[in-house]
Design a protein around this motif. Structure first.
Motif, short mmCIF file in Angstrom:
data_model
loop_
_atom_site.label_atom_id
_atom_site.label_comp_id
_atom_site.label_asym_id
_atom_site.label_seq_id
_atom_site.Cartn_x
_atom_site.Cartn_y
_atom_site.Cartn_z
N ILE A 71 -27.90 -5.69 -46.93
CA ILE A 71 -27.19 -4.91 -48.06
C ILE A 71 -26.97 -3.51 -47.46
CG2 ILE A 71 -27.35 -3.48 -50.24
CD1 ILE A 71 -27.48 -6.64 -50.58
N GLU A 74 -31.41 1.52 -37.98
CA GLU A 74 -31.48 1.66 -39.43
C GLU A 74 -32.92 1.31 -39.94
OE1 GLU A 74 -28.08 0.12 -41.55
OE2 GLU A 74 -26.58 1.26 -40.21
N GLU A 83 -35.58 -0.11 -42.83
CA GLU A 83 -35.29 -0.59 -44.01
C GLU A 83 -36.56 -1.42 -44.51
OE1 GLU A 83 -31.37 -2.67 -44.38
OE2 GLU A 83 -30.28 -1.24 -43.14
N ASP A 105 -32.37 -2.55 -39.01
CA ASP A 105 -30.98 -3.17 -39.01
C ASP A 105 -30.04 -2.57 -37.85
OD1 ASP A 105 -28.51 -4.19 -39.65
OD2 ASP A 105 -28.29 -3.05 -41.44
N LYS A 132 -23.53 -6.38 -36.26
CA LYS A 132 -25.06 -6.39 -36.75
C LYS A 132 -25.70 -7.61 -36.68
CE LYS A 132 -24.52 -2.64 -40.45
NZ LYS A 132 -25.60 -2.24 -40.30
MG MG Z 1 -28.44 -1.37 -42.89
#
Ligand code: MG
Length: 268
Positions: free
Chosen positions: A68, A122, A124, A153, A170
């Motif tokens: 997300i 990132e 998460e 991420d 990604k």
């Molecule tokens: Mg992310």
């Protein structure tokens, strides 16, 4: 229960992590080997091995990782985006996939992709799905969740900005570190989530700042697709994302779960 996946003497097994990881009370951690798999009824075998004698693997091998984007308003703002429409209502979540080949485990290297010059961390919260499900109503979401783990991420920000789809930015190999284990007994609604690089704090947030709750995300995702046991949902990152360089050690810590540490290496 904390469930780790690990290799020992060339075999792969799941084990329940025993011992304390609380700051100041860390003892030697032991794995009680699981008979069966954590996605069905299982028993603890009573056969125990010290955790520091095995290699931890990603706690699951997902069929798919559904991620997300922009689920923390401050993070969306730091990249010049908004998560709200003109009336102040949350917009539909951005969803994307990270392929199963992007997953690596705790302590595994993150290989800096050759086609990027701006790799970002990132931190998460990751949700691990426990059973096959689709069109899950909000009140049944807790029944399909096995537990929670930490995720990074990892994102090639320059590639994300110049390519319309994020599959390469990604989805490259090693862009999805997961671990160190799955915590099954956890209320995920208000946990500290932190990222450090070489010991220096970069991200600090709380899961209570998510724009859309875990329940809402799973309802939204399973409206469209079937989730399988071991599938993973990445729930977005708080503010403070920033660059990673070759040689950096990046650590994601989530309250009640633990710390996922990986080192960035040059892709060989
Ligand atoms: Mg992310």
């Amino acid at each position: 229960m904390r469930i780790a996946r690990f290799s020992i003497d060339g075999n792969v097994a799941f084990g329940a992590v025993e011992g304390s990881t609380a700051p100041g009370a860390e003892g030697e951690l032991v794995l009680d080997i699981i008979k069966g798999i954590p996605f069905a009824d299982f028993e603890l075998s009573g056969t125990k091995v010290p955790l520091n004698k095995v290699r931890l693997l990603p706690p699951v091998l997902p069929n798919k990782v559904v991620a997300i984007g922009r689920n923390y308003a401050e993070h969306a703002a730091e990249l010049g985006n908004s998560v709200f429409d003109d009336q102040g209502r949350p917009e539909a979540p951005i969803t994307f996939f990270k392929p199963s080949t992007s997953v690596v485990g705790p302590g595994d290297p993150i290989a800096y992709p050759s086609f990027s010059h701006d790799l970002h961390h990132e931190a998460e919260l990751a949700v691990v799905i426990g059973r096959m499900c689709r069109e899950v109503p909000k009140e049944r979401v807790k029944d399909v969740i096995l537990g929670y783990t930490c995720a990074n991420d990892v994102t090639a920000r320059d590639v994300q900005q110049r390519e319309k789809q994020w599959a390469r930015a990604k989805g490259f190999d090693s862009s999805c570190p997961l671990g160190p284990w799955i915590e099954t007994d956890l209320d995920p609604s208000d946990l500290t989530i932190q990222c450090t690089v070489n010991g220096e704090q970069r991200q600090l947030g709380r899961t209570s700042d998510m724009v859309r709750s875990i329940e809402d995300l799973i309802v939204h995702i399973t409206e469209a697709m079937t989730l399988l046991p071991g599938d993973v949902i990445l729930t977005g990152t708080p503010a403070g994302v920033g660059p990673l360089n070759v040689g950096d050690e990046v650590a994601v810590t989530i309250e009640g779960i633990g710390t996922l540490t990986n080192k960035v290496i040059k892709r060989g």
